[in-house]
Motif scaffolding. Sequence first.
Motif, short mmCIF file in Angstrom:
data_model
loop_
_atom_site.label_atom_id
_atom_site.label_comp_id
_atom_site.label_asym_id
_atom_site.label_seq_id
_atom_site.Cartn_x
_atom_site.Cartn_y
_atom_site.Cartn_z
N ASP A 1 0.81 -1.22 0.00
CA ASP A 1 0.00 0.00 0.00
C ASP A 1 0.85 1.27 0.00
N GLY B 1 0.92 2.97 -8.07
CA GLY B 1 0.29 2.13 -9.07
C GLY B 1 1.21 1.12 -9.71
N ALA C 1 -7.48 -10.76 -13.78
CA ALA C 1 -7.92 -9.78 -12.78
C ALA C 1 -7.81 -10.32 -11.37
N LEU D 1 -4.67 -9.60 -9.48
CA LEU D 1 -4.43 -8.20 -9.15
C LEU D 1 -5.43 -7.64 -8.16
N ALA D 2 -6.45 -8.43 -7.83
CA ALA D 2 -7.52 -7.94 -6.95
C ALA D 2 -7.00 -7.51 -5.59
N GLU E 1 -5.59 -4.00 -5.89
CA GLU E 1 -6.66 -3.01 -6.03
C GLU E 1 -7.34 -2.75 -4.71
N LYS F 1 -6.08 -2.60 -1.92
CA LYS F 1 -5.24 -1.72 -1.10
C LYS F 1 -5.14 -0.31 -1.70
N GLY F 2 -5.93 -0.04 -2.73
CA GLY F 2 -5.96 1.29 -3.31
C GLY F 2 -4.92 1.55 -4.37
N ARG G 1 -3.47 1.82 -7.97
CA ARG G 1 -4.01 2.02 -9.31
C ARG G 1 -3.36 1.03 -10.27
N LEU G 2 -4.12 0.61 -11.27
CA LEU G 2 -3.61 -0.30 -12.29
C LEU G 2 -3.66 0.37 -13.64
N ARG H 1 -3.14 -0.74 -17.42
CA ARG H 1 -3.00 -1.93 -18.26
C ARG H 1 -2.23 -1.60 -19.53
#
Length: 251
Positions: free
Chosen positions: A222, A226, A235, A238-239, A242, A244-245, A247-248, A250
Amino acid sequence: MLTTERKALLMDRLRRDGRIVAKAIAEEFMLSEDTIRRDLRELAAEGLLNRVHGGALPISPDLPDFATRTRIESDEKQRLASAAVTLVSPGQMLFLDGGTTNAALARILPRHFAFTVVTHSPTIAAELEQHPTAEVILLGGRLYKHSMVAVGAMTAEAIGRLRPDLFFLGVTAAHPTEGFSTGDIEEAAIKRQIVQQAASTWILLTSNKLDAASPANVVASDQITGLVVSNTVEASRLAGFEAKGIRLLRA
């Protein structure tokens, strides 16, 4: 159950699930948690897994030396670099970590506006030799040859005087619970300091570094802004980031 049988089952479970939780596996096998933890310690000592709090993770794959990595062409690295370059704005101070993926990024940095690139990697600096608009600042220190970056007190002192807008961090392993890690303690300390100094931190993360841990922790998951990841990564993998806030982006 014999020790060898338990260890074989633990390794099978690690390969299947990508993670071992000592408490859960002890209940499943109807064994004491101390027994499972001892087995995990012994497997870690044999170099077969990486012990983490509460269980174990796969070991991140050993990286070849820098010269060998440089010769390995990767379409994924090129795609990550092409996506990451969209994060760069005029007038920014960028800090580029070492590594072949960041080298791919250095080669395609914008040429139609000015910005500053700080790096502790002579190979990254060399990539920018002919760049027309990038001001390049190369930090010194003891050269860690495996990664071709400067480390140590001289490097740390220079980093402490900087406030980069954007840091592109290189790691060898990433896990949403265990964070981001690399293979060398001193290199990890330098990376961690740059994260602390930078306004934002992004990682160009190749898929082979997911769901693993290396010996030296850099930062918790965290603590970065990103991840730049391939659009082929599921997905579900990577969940946890995400949540933990993080950004992704792609590629």
